[in-house]
Design a protein around this motif. Structure first.
Motif, PDB file in Angstrom:
ATOM      1  N   ASN A   1       1.043  -1.292  -0.236  1.00 53.89           N
ATOM      2  CA  ASN A   1      -0.308   0.420  -0.041  1.00 53.89           C
ATOM      3  C   ASN A   1       0.931   0.704  -0.172  1.00 53.89           C
ATOM      4  O   ASN A   1       0.264   2.030  -0.444  1.00 53.89           O
ATOM      5  CB  ASN A   1      -0.952   0.160   1.087  1.00 53.89           C
ATOM      6  CG  ASN A   1      -2.278  -1.162   0.713  1.00 53.89           C
ATOM      7  OD1 ASN A   1      -1.973  -1.577   0.054  1.00 53.89           O
ATOM      8  ND2 ASN A   1      -2.531  -1.490   1.719  1.00 53.89           N
TER       9      ASN A   1
ATOM     10  N   ARG B   1       1.822   3.800  -3.405  1.00 53.52           N
ATOM     11  CA  ARG B   1       1.088   5.601  -3.378  1.00 53.52           C
ATOM     12  C   ARG B   1       1.840   6.157  -3.187  1.00 53.52           C
ATOM     13  O   ARG B   1       2.053   7.046  -3.833  1.00 53.52           O
ATOM     14  CB  ARG B   1       0.939   5.714  -1.661  1.00 53.52           C
ATOM     15  CG  ARG B   1       0.375   6.839  -0.748  1.00 53.52           C
ATOM     16  CD  ARG B   1       0.473   7.405   0.151  1.00 53.52           C
ATOM     17  NE  ARG B   1       1.747   7.791   1.372  1.00 53.52           N
ATOM     18  CZ  ARG B   1       2.734   8.606   0.689  1.00 53.52           C
ATOM     19  NH1 ARG B   1       2.678   9.185   0.179  1.00 53.52           N
ATOM     20  NH2 ARG B   1       3.934   8.407   1.110  1.00 53.52           N
TER      21      ARG B   1
ATOM     22  N   SER C   1      -4.287  -5.277  -6.601  1.00 51.89           N
ATOM     23  CA  SER C   1      -3.881  -5.340  -5.522  1.00 51.89           C
ATOM     24  C   SER C   1      -4.050  -6.166  -4.811  1.00 51.89           C
ATOM     25  O   SER C   1      -4.306  -6.680  -3.256  1.00 51.89           O
ATOM     26  CB  SER C   1      -5.419  -3.890  -4.931  1.00 51.89           C
ATOM     27  OG  SER C   1      -6.553  -4.375  -5.395  1.00 51.89           O
TER      28      SER C   1
ATOM     29  N   ARG D   1      -1.481  -8.256  -4.323  1.00 51.90           N
ATOM     30  CA  ARG D   1      -0.202  -7.233  -3.987  1.00 51.90           C
ATOM     31  C   ARG D   1       0.922  -7.440  -4.983  1.00 51.90           C
ATOM     32  O   ARG D   1       2.439  -7.850  -4.169  1.00 51.90           O
ATOM     33  CB  ARG D   1      -0.186  -7.999  -2.568  1.00 51.90           C
ATOM     34  CG  ARG D   1      -1.237  -7.014  -1.061  1.00 51.90           C
ATOM     35  CD  ARG D   1      -0.611  -7.153  -0.159  1.00 51.90           C
ATOM     36  NE  ARG D   1      -0.327  -8.591   0.370  1.00 51.90           N
ATOM     37  CZ  ARG D   1      -0.177  -9.557   0.726  1.00 51.90           C
ATOM     38  NH1 ARG D   1      -1.566  -9.647   1.119  1.00 51.90           N
ATOM     39  NH2 ARG D   1       0.576 -10.345   1.613  1.00 51.90           N
TER      40      ARG D   1
END
Length: 382
Positions: free
Chosen positions: A34, A38, A57, A60
């Motif tokens: 995450n 970002r 997602s 991952r």
């Protein structure tokens, strides 16, 4: 954590020409993924090559075309790296066109007898394949928009034929002038991951499964395979399984008795072998202990490009019969888990002929009407 060095490394080693290798980079922990994601979004304007990085997602993972992957190691950046392999669809060359009729495979699994109970209404099926012919009259009421992973701005149009053939067996509803699939009121969501040659990268399949989970598919049809194991592919299939999605996969056309192709070899899938018109295992089909169920796969008549129809053979074709049968079941009995569906389809199979030496004991041929009626008797020959 500051991932700027890692992202700068990726930016410097991404080959935008498409001639370099492709790699799957996984993050062991959600927080790592995450935060790096970002920072990736923030740096894309400054580091333009990062626009070539695709993300999953669910897994991952970053999916990247890299020239020097050996330097991206766990010790250096704390990530896991896997080469992006090529996968192929499981079918032989198409046969001749014929006049329209009800396909023999749909009759063989006794789907018409099941239609008084279920036609697959409201069941969403992600078909990860070469796309679909959106203009085909037999599929007019059977298709949703889906996604084209090779060209995001375009519909997943089929430029090969394989995906259209698979979709027709599952859900065609062509009436008197066309063909009827196993679950004619189910809805196909084409996920184009394969090119005009019937080839795809594992990374595109990963993105396809990710899309299917996020868009709440009930079933994912995977009529393709490869010889080598992919940890990334196994992990995302497991996540789909945990999300309650039934993954149906073709076993391969190599006549093997002790092995099947991946992803059918993973325990979270329903692995499918092929039978012929005589009810026996087709000569080309893989068989043995890794097969969960068999279904018609020899000279299967279904939809083709340009609004036509063709015969094709392969465990790909068998897999589409099983996906259709499961759609009939889920429409009648929503909420069944993948493990419950696998047990039920095996217990309610038609026994293979007694003189079928290639078959594993207790493994039979899909039978839609028995599946819906829930018979659990010991298999007997028919």
């Amino acid at each position: 954590m500051d991932y700027s060095v890692f992202l700068q490394y990726l930016n410097g080693h991404i080959n935008t020409s498409g001639t370099s290798g492709r790699y799957i980079i996984r993050f062991p922990h959600p927080a790592q993924y995450n935060e790096c994601l970002r920072q990736l979004h923030r740096l894309r304007r400054k580091l333009p090559a990062l626009k070539r990085v695709r993300t999953s997602s669910l897994l991952r993972a970053f999916l990247c075309p890299l020239g020097l992957p050996d330097k991206v190691t766990r010790n250096r950046f704390g990530v896991l790296v896997e080469e992006d392999s090529i996968v192929s669809v499981h079918s032989a060359s198409p046969g001749k066109e014929r006049s329209a009729e009800i396909p023999w495979g749909v009759r063989r699994i006794d789907a018409p007898e099941a239609w008084s109970l279920s036609t697959g209404s409201q069941i969403r099926i992600g078909v990860i394949d070469t796309g679909v012919d959106y203009s085909h009259p037999d599929l007019r009421y059977s298709l949703a928009r889906g996604i084209n992973l090779l060209n995001r701005v375009s519909l997943p149009h089929d430029d090969n034929g394989h995906g259209t053939h698979i979709s027709g067996t599952i859900a065609a509803s062509g009436g008197s002038q066309g063909i009827i699939g196993v679950a004619p009121r189910s809805l196909i969501y084409p996920v184009k991951a394969f090119d005009h040659n019937g080839s795809a990268y594992v990374s595109d399949i990963i993105l396809g499964i990710d899309w299917c989970v996020r868009n709440h598919m009930h079933i994912v049809n995977m009529s393709f395979g490869m010889k080598n194991k992919s940890v990334s592919l196994q992990n995302i299939i497991r996540k789909a399984h945990e999300a309650g999605i039934i993954v149906v996969a073709s076993s391969g056309n190599d006549k093997k008795s002790r092995s099947v192709d991946y992803p059918a070899r993973y325990s979270q899938t329903i692995s499918v072998g092929a039978t012929g018109k005589n009810g026996r295992i087709a000569p080309f089909s893989n068989h043995g202990s890794y097969i969960d169920i068999y279904a018609p796969g020899e000279k299967i008549y279904s939809c083709w490009l340009g609004g036509g129809h063709r015969e094709m053979s392969g465990t790909s074709m068998a897999t589409s019969h099983v996906s259709g049968a499961i759609a009939l079941l889920l429409s009648l009995r929503p909420g069944m888990t993948p493990d419950q569906v696998k047990r039920r389809i095996r217990r309610n199979a038609r026994a293979l002929p007694a003189n079928s030496p290639l078959a594993k004991a207790g493994t039979g041929e899909a039978h839609a009407s028995r599946l819906l009626r829930g018979k659990t008797k010991k298999l007997t020959s028919s």
